[in-house]
Design an enzyme around this catalytic site. Structure first.
Site, PDB file in Angstrom:
ATOM      1  N   LYS A 192      24.105  32.520  19.153  1.00 23.90           N
ATOM      2  CA  LYS A 192      24.029  32.108  18.043  1.00 23.90           C
ATOM      3  C   LYS A 192      23.843  30.588  17.845  1.00 23.90           C
ATOM      4  O   LYS A 192      23.150  30.241  17.059  1.00 23.90           O
ATOM      5  CB  LYS A 192      25.257  32.612  17.123  1.00 23.90           C
ATOM      6  CG  LYS A 192      25.348  33.977  17.137  1.00 23.90           C
ATOM      7  CD  LYS A 192      26.568  34.584  16.028  1.00 23.90           C
ATOM      8  CE  LYS A 192      27.863  34.075  16.632  1.00 23.90           C
ATOM      9  NZ  LYS A 192      28.357  34.766  17.704  1.00 23.90           N
ATOM     10  N   ARG A 267      33.958  36.745   9.472  1.00 18.02           N
ATOM     11  CA  ARG A 267      34.310  37.742  10.494  1.00 18.02           C
ATOM     12  C   ARG A 267      35.180  39.017  10.223  1.00 18.02           C
ATOM     13  O   ARG A 267      35.377  39.807  10.916  1.00 18.02           O
ATOM     14  CB  ARG A 267      35.066  36.948  11.668  1.00 18.02           C
ATOM     15  CG  ARG A 267      34.391  36.157  12.606  1.00 18.02           C
ATOM     16  CD  ARG A 267      35.033  35.697  13.800  1.00 18.02           C
ATOM     17  NE  ARG A 267      34.017  35.269  14.750  1.00 18.02           N
ATOM     18  CZ  ARG A 267      34.289  34.314  15.772  1.00 18.02           C
ATOM     19  NH1 ARG A 267      35.485  34.043  15.816  1.00 18.02           N
ATOM     20  NH2 ARG A 267      33.545  34.286  16.699  1.00 18.02           N
ATOM     21  N   ARG A 306      28.522  30.730  31.623  1.00 17.16           N
ATOM     22  CA  ARG A 306      29.127  29.570  30.534  1.00 17.16           C
ATOM     23  C   ARG A 306      30.388  29.025  30.853  1.00 17.16           C
ATOM     24  O   ARG A 306      30.431  27.727  30.735  1.00 17.16           O
ATOM     25  CB  ARG A 306      28.875  29.990  29.057  1.00 17.16           C
ATOM     26  CG  ARG A 306      28.977  28.875  28.087  1.00 17.16           C
ATOM     27  CD  ARG A 306      28.793  29.382  26.739  1.00 17.16           C
ATOM     28  NE  ARG A 306      29.783  29.900  25.779  1.00 17.16           N
ATOM     29  CZ  ARG A 306      29.713  30.436  24.686  1.00 17.16           C
ATOM     30  NH1 ARG A 306      28.713  30.485  23.847  1.00 17.16           N
ATOM     31  NH2 ARG A 306      30.967  30.799  24.176  1.00 17.16           N
ATOM     32  N   ARG A 312      35.306  25.922  28.844  1.00 16.14           N
ATOM     33  CA  ARG A 312      36.115  26.552  27.957  1.00 16.14           C
ATOM     34  C   ARG A 312      37.162  27.888  28.374  1.00 16.14           C
ATOM     35  O   ARG A 312      36.505  28.566  29.197  1.00 16.14           O
ATOM     36  CB  ARG A 312      35.249  27.332  26.801  1.00 16.14           C
ATOM     37  CG  ARG A 312      34.689  26.406  25.812  1.00 16.14           C
ATOM     38  CD  ARG A 312      33.611  26.824  24.768  1.00 16.14           C
ATOM     39  NE  ARG A 312      33.993  28.304  24.359  1.00 16.14           N
ATOM     40  CZ  ARG A 312      33.475  28.862  23.105  1.00 16.14           C
ATOM     41  NH1 ARG A 312      32.374  28.479  22.864  1.00 16.14           N
ATOM     42  NH2 ARG A 312      34.025  30.095  22.782  1.00 16.14           N
ATOM     43  N   ARG A 324      37.982  39.862  23.415  1.00 17.83           N
ATOM     44  CA  ARG A 324      37.004  39.310  22.392  1.00 17.83           C
ATOM     45  C   ARG A 324      35.935  40.412  21.832  1.00 17.83           C
ATOM     46  O   ARG A 324      35.620  40.272  20.550  1.00 17.83           O
ATOM     47  CB  ARG A 324      36.321  38.040  22.768  1.00 17.83           C
ATOM     48  CG  ARG A 324      37.299  36.695  22.429  1.00 17.83           C
ATOM     49  CD  ARG A 324      36.946  35.566  23.193  1.00 17.83           C
ATOM     50  NE  ARG A 324      35.450  35.040  22.874  1.00 17.83           N
ATOM     51  CZ  ARG A 324      34.974  34.226  23.725  1.00 17.83           C
ATOM     52  NH1 ARG A 324      35.430  33.996  24.927  1.00 17.83           N
ATOM     53  NH2 ARG A 324      33.942  33.695  23.370  1.00 17.83           N
TER      54      ARG A 324
END
Ligand code: IMP
Ligand code: MG
Length: 368
Positions: A192, A267, A306, A312, A324
């Site tokens: 996204k 969300r 990533r 992160r 998640r």
């Protein structure tokens, strides 16, 4: 400005102008029919005001009858006209004046003319309060016209948008939305953020990434940031109220924006409804939810990769990533239904090169 269902309308034609137009038609009908004892055939539901006004101004003998047909869904003519209620059999041999609220494509009246011919009427003429010559596709003559208008969608004086607006005594027309507001949707790691960077440039939009907004707050150790961090570290969603207030503030910072790409928001249904209400106050709305569709295993692999470079913490642990996904599936995927119910959900294949995916997205967004 008024709101009916999800759409906004602005003042267009005044009560005085309506009266003048009605009088003009009434005078002509009086001249043509005063000794003919016509039957006024009112097309329900929309023409009942116009019909009542015309008939009250008619000076000779007359009778009235009703017919109900339907061709419109929302603000679009469907082209299919179904007769819901038929005419009295007594039209045989009579001079009939059809009273319609608005002639658009002309489909509705065409269907009625067929019925009148079957009924064996002596003669017929068509009177309509409004006429959209640019939309008209037929060859028959519309005999009496109160007012010609362009291809605007209007409500009031009997005309409705999905049932509402008939009672307004002035005419309102649909207000075009000025912003392009896109909800970019998809599971974590679907790309996204990457796509939003292209889209914001191409469409001159402001990209609001909930993740970025949160990370900014966390980095600067704001009160909201510290709170949000505790949820995010566990792979949970941040509570709605916190998220909504942060996002509203971001929108309000950009008063001249041509629109927004919302990324990571809304969300939940609650957030989506809050966003609709918030935009509605500005006479705006969400144009569409555009969703990148990618399967889960591919995404887990992408996210772990990533995590190696981004630092992160929520990208480095597979079980947190899967958590998640569970959140996404159980809470967020219901949003698809929320937007689908408004005909605003657009799924886009999210597998392929960045350029290919951008192209697929643009094809959808160009039309929104
Ligand atoms: P047509 O069959 O396309 O000529 O459409 C005629 C019917 O569509 C009217 O009787 C109305 O019910 C509806 N319609 C067309 N244009 C409008 C509009 O601008 N506002 C509300 N209803 C409309
Ligand atoms: Mg109608």
């Amino acid at each position: 400005m008024i709101q009916l269902h999800d759409l906004f309308f602005e003042k267009f034609i005044s009560k005085t102008q309506i009266n003048q137009a009605v009088n003009g038609v009434a005078v002509k009908i009086n001249n043509d029919y005063k000794d003919k004892a016509p039957v006024f055939l009112i097309v329900l539901n929309g023409a009942f005001f116009f019909g009542a006004d015309i008939i009250k101004k008619f000076n000779g003998d007359c009778e009235m009858s009703f017919i109900k047909v339907a061709s419109y869904e929302g603000t679009q003519s469907t082209g299919n006209v179904s007769t819901v209620m038929g005419v009295d059999p007594s039209l045989k041999g009579r001079d009939v004046v059809i009273i319609e609220d608005i002639v658009d494509s002309g489909n509705t009246i065409e269907a009625i003319l067929k019925i009148l011919k079957q009924e064996g009427v002596k003669s017929y003429k068509i009177a309509t309060m409004f006429y959209k010559p640019l939309a008209f596709t037929k060859t028959y003559k519309v005999d009496y016209v109160g007012m010609e208008i362009a291809n605007d969608f209007i409500v009031g004086y009997g005309l409705d948008y999905n049932g509402l607006g008939r009672n307004l005594d002035t005419i309102y027309k649909l207000k075009p939305q000025k912003m392009k507001n896109i909800v970019l949707f998809g599971p974590p790691g679907a790309g996204k953020g990457t796509q939003a960077d292209y889209l914001k440039v191409k469409y001159n939009l402001i990209h609001i990434s909930t993740g970025d907004v949160f990370r900014y707050n966390i980095k600067n150790k704001t009160e909201l940031g510290i709170l949000a961090k505790s949820y995010m570290d566990n792979g949970d969603l941040v509570p709605d109220e916190v998220t909504i207030d942060m996002l509203k503030a971001e929108v309000d910072k950009n008063t001249d924006a041509k629109g927004f790409v919302f990324d990571g928001f809304p969300r939940t249904n609650f957030q989506a409804a809050a966003l609709d209400a918030f935009l509605a106050k500005k006479g705006e709305g969400v144009n569409g939810m555009v969703a990148l569709e990618v399967n889960e295993d591919l995404l887990v692999a992408r996210l772990l990769k990533r995590g190696e470079t981004s630092g992160r913490s929520d990208d480095q642990d597979e079980s947190k990533i899967r958590n998640r996904f569970n959140e996404y599936e159980t809470k967020t995927a219901v949003l698809k239904d929320y937007y689908q119910d408004q005909n605003k959900y657009f799924g886009v294949d999210g597998v392929g090169s960045v350029e290919d995916i951008t192209e697929r997205l643009c094809k959808v967004i160009d039309k929104l």
